[in-house]
Design an enzyme around this catalytic site. Structure first.
Site, mmCIF file in Angstrom:
data_model
loop_
_atom_site.group_PDB
_atom_site.id
_atom_site.type_symbol
_atom_site.label_atom_id
_atom_site.label_comp_id
_atom_site.label_asym_id
_atom_site.label_seq_id
_atom_site.Cartn_x
_atom_site.Cartn_y
_atom_site.Cartn_z
ATOM 1 N N GLU A 126 -37.722 34.258 14.605
ATOM 2 C CA GLU A 126 -37.857 33.313 13.496
ATOM 3 C C GLU A 126 -37.358 33.995 12.228
ATOM 4 O O GLU A 126 -37.900 35.015 11.811
ATOM 5 C CB GLU A 126 -39.316 32.896 13.338
ATOM 6 C CG GLU A 126 -39.553 31.841 12.271
ATOM 7 C CD GLU A 126 -41.004 31.394 12.224
ATOM 8 O OE1 GLU A 126 -41.258 30.304 11.686
ATOM 9 O OE2 GLU A 126 -41.876 32.133 12.727
ATOM 10 N N GLU A 149 -35.552 24.258 10.328
ATOM 11 C CA GLU A 149 -36.445 23.519 9.446
ATOM 12 C C GLU A 149 -36.557 24.195 8.087
ATOM 13 O O GLU A 149 -36.067 25.301 7.880
ATOM 14 C CB GLU A 149 -37.837 23.434 10.083
ATOM 15 C CG GLU A 149 -38.418 24.799 10.381
ATOM 16 C CD GLU A 149 -39.782 24.726 11.042
ATOM 17 O OE1 GLU A 149 -40.644 23.982 10.523
ATOM 18 O OE2 GLU A 149 -39.992 25.433 12.049
ATOM 19 N N TRP A 159 -43.366 15.678 16.549
ATOM 20 C CA TRP A 159 -43.237 16.426 15.291
ATOM 21 C C TRP A 159 -41.847 16.137 14.731
ATOM 22 O O TRP A 159 -40.835 16.429 15.370
ATOM 23 C CB TRP A 159 -43.421 17.921 15.546
ATOM 24 C CG TRP A 159 -43.341 18.770 14.312
ATOM 25 C CD1 TRP A 159 -43.790 18.480 13.066
ATOM 26 C CD2 TRP A 159 -42.764 20.085 14.230
ATOM 27 N NE1 TRP A 159 -43.536 19.516 12.196
ATOM 28 C CE2 TRP A 159 -42.910 20.515 12.883
ATOM 29 C CE3 TRP A 159 -42.146 20.929 15.145
ATOM 30 C CZ2 TRP A 159 -42.448 21.758 12.448
ATOM 31 C CZ3 TRP A 159 -41.696 22.170 14.716
ATOM 32 C CH2 TRP A 159 -41.852 22.580 13.378
ATOM 33 N N ARG A 195 -40.855 19.496 8.904
ATOM 34 C CA ARG A 195 -41.709 19.915 7.799
ATOM 35 C C ARG A 195 -41.006 19.531 6.501
ATOM 36 O O ARG A 195 -39.884 19.982 6.246
ATOM 37 C CB ARG A 195 -41.960 21.425 7.852
ATOM 38 C CG ARG A 195 -42.871 21.930 6.736
ATOM 39 C CD ARG A 195 -43.056 23.438 6.811
ATOM 40 N NE ARG A 195 -43.898 23.825 7.936
ATOM 41 C CZ ARG A 195 -43.452 24.411 9.039
ATOM 42 N NH1 ARG A 195 -42.154 24.688 9.172
ATOM 43 N NH2 ARG A 195 -44.267 24.736 10.009
ATOM 44 N N GLU A 245 -48.681 29.384 20.522
ATOM 45 C CA GLU A 245 -47.292 29.409 20.051
ATOM 46 C C GLU A 245 -46.747 30.811 20.279
ATOM 47 O O GLU A 245 -47.364 31.800 19.880
ATOM 48 C CB GLU A 245 -47.212 29.054 18.568
ATOM 49 C CG GLU A 245 -45.806 29.111 17.977
ATOM 50 C CD GLU A 245 -45.779 28.781 16.496
ATOM 51 O OE1 GLU A 245 -44.904 29.313 15.787
ATOM 52 O OE2 GLU A 245 -46.654 27.992 16.048
#
Length: 398
Positions: A265, A362, A171, A174, A260
């Site tokens: 976050e 990100e 990955w 994003r 997940e």
């Protein structure tokens, strides 16, 4: 003569009645004055306060609501008889604060509460005093291969991945932020992940990337039953600051379930005005996910079970300690600065797989870059998510 006598008698009668009335009134007032005040005042203290400080500090400044006693009559006075005033520097240990209220008649009432200042050590979890005590017959033992104090100036490649091409997830970020290993440094006692805006877009996998972030993952897998914690200060941009556990998934070799576990976050600044995004720059936001995959026929659509605590401060205002006791596949407890903050029970799947501690900085499509960006003007601290330490603990027999 008789008329005068009658008038005189009437005068003396009225005088006598007046004297009796005055005498009676005075006696009544005197009787009222002599009744004792036996009603005690009241006073209520706040609950005890526990504060954790960093190792090496002498104490903590603690603010509390100073109690004021009340009484049914005016004139009651409240005095602190032990302890320290609000906003004083409280030493390590327990300080008992006692207050007494006394009315004019000498009736009193008291209340007390403790301010407990604890100095965490790096030989047990930060929240060990707040519900994360080891069960009877067990003790917490640090997992050194999944812990790092980030001292010195060298990134430990034996413990962490910083190249997306080598961590097994493939990955790269994003859009519009590309994960780049050179945005990861160790300095000043921190793991630093610094965000940036490229001078010119970078073309990777057919996508033009305009900004840079980074991702760091543990090489050793995280397991149920362990306790995970980090001391982190978020960056001030629209980009994220995170601490979570990522799980690999493969429809051919398994596991089929894509899980997940988000411990924390948040973003440094909000551009999204939707109600669901409120406070995402001052929040302790946790979540459990079972993501949709074609081969996972047991579920339709991604499922989640979130939990959160809204903070009184911005995530970028200081370091916070975020902790997670992955107690069992169906019970996960989350701690903030040493105290139980929220929990998730019965997540959308049994969290019985092994994953990887992950720190990803990100961009989100739901919190887009706007005209007030600070990528070109912000300082290193503004643009950097800093991790003072990451620690992992497991239970062993005493």
């Amino acid at each position: 003569m008789m008329l005068n006598t009658i008038k005189e008698k009437g005068f003396f009668t009225m005088l006598l009645l007046l004297i009796i009335a005055c005498s009676s009134s005075g006696e009544d007032e005197k009787e009222e004055e002599q009744q004792p005040d036996i009603i005690h005042p009241t006073i209520t203290c706040t609950e005890s306060i526990t504060v954790f400080i960093d190792a090496g500090k002498n104490g903590a400044s603690v603010a509390y609501s100073t109690p004021i006693g009340t009484d049914d009559l005016p004139g009651a006075v409240t005095t602190q008889t032990s302890g320290l005033a609000s906003e004083s520097l409280f030493p390590i240990g327990t300080t008992t604060n006692t207050f007494i209220v006394e009315d004019k008649a000498g009736n009193t009432a008291t209340c007390s509460f403790d301010v407990i200042v604890l100095e965490p050590s790096n030989d047990k979890p930060y929240a060990v005093k707040e519900g994360a005590e080891a069960p009877v017959g067990k003790k917490w033992v640090k997992v050194d291969t999944m812990s790092d104090e980030f001292e010195g100036n060298t990134f430990d490649d034996t413990k962490w991945h910083r190249y997306p091409s080598s961590d097994g997830f493939s990955w790269i970020g994003r859009p519009p932020a590309l994960f780049e290993a050179d945005n990861v440094t160790v300095a000043n006692g921190n793991l630093n992940i610094t965000v940036e805006k490229f001078d010119a877009p970078k073309r990777v996998n057919g996508i033009d990337w305009t900004h840079g972030g980074a991702i760091v993952r543990s090489k050793i897998t995280a397991k149920p039953g362990y306790y995970y914690e980090c001391r982190m200060q978020a960056n001030k941009t629209i980009m994220s600051s995170t601490f979570w556990i990522a799980f690999k998934q493969n429809c051919n070799t398994g596991p089929v379930r894509k899980l997940e576990l988000d411990i924390q976050e948040c973003v440094g600044r909000l551009t999204n005005t939707a109600a669901w995004a409120d406070n995402f720059d001052q929040i302790y936001a946790s979540n459990t996910w079972r993501h949709e995959r074609e081969c996972d026929t047991e579920v339709t659509g991604s499922k989640q079970s979130p939990a959160k605590t809204v903070l009184s401060e911005k995530n970028n205002s200081r370091y916070f300690v975020y902790g997670c006791w992955w107690k069992s596949p169906t019970e996960i407890l989350f701690y903030l600065d040493g105290k139980l903050s929220h929990s998730i029970t019965n997540p959308p799947a049994d969290f019985d797989l092994e994953g990887h501690i992950t720190m990803a900085i990100e961009t989100y499509d739901w919190n887009p870059i706007d005209a007030n960006t600070i990528f070109g003007t912000g300082s290193f601290d503004d643009l950097t998510t800093k991790y003072d330490w990451v620690r992992t603990w497991k239970l062993e027999n005493e």
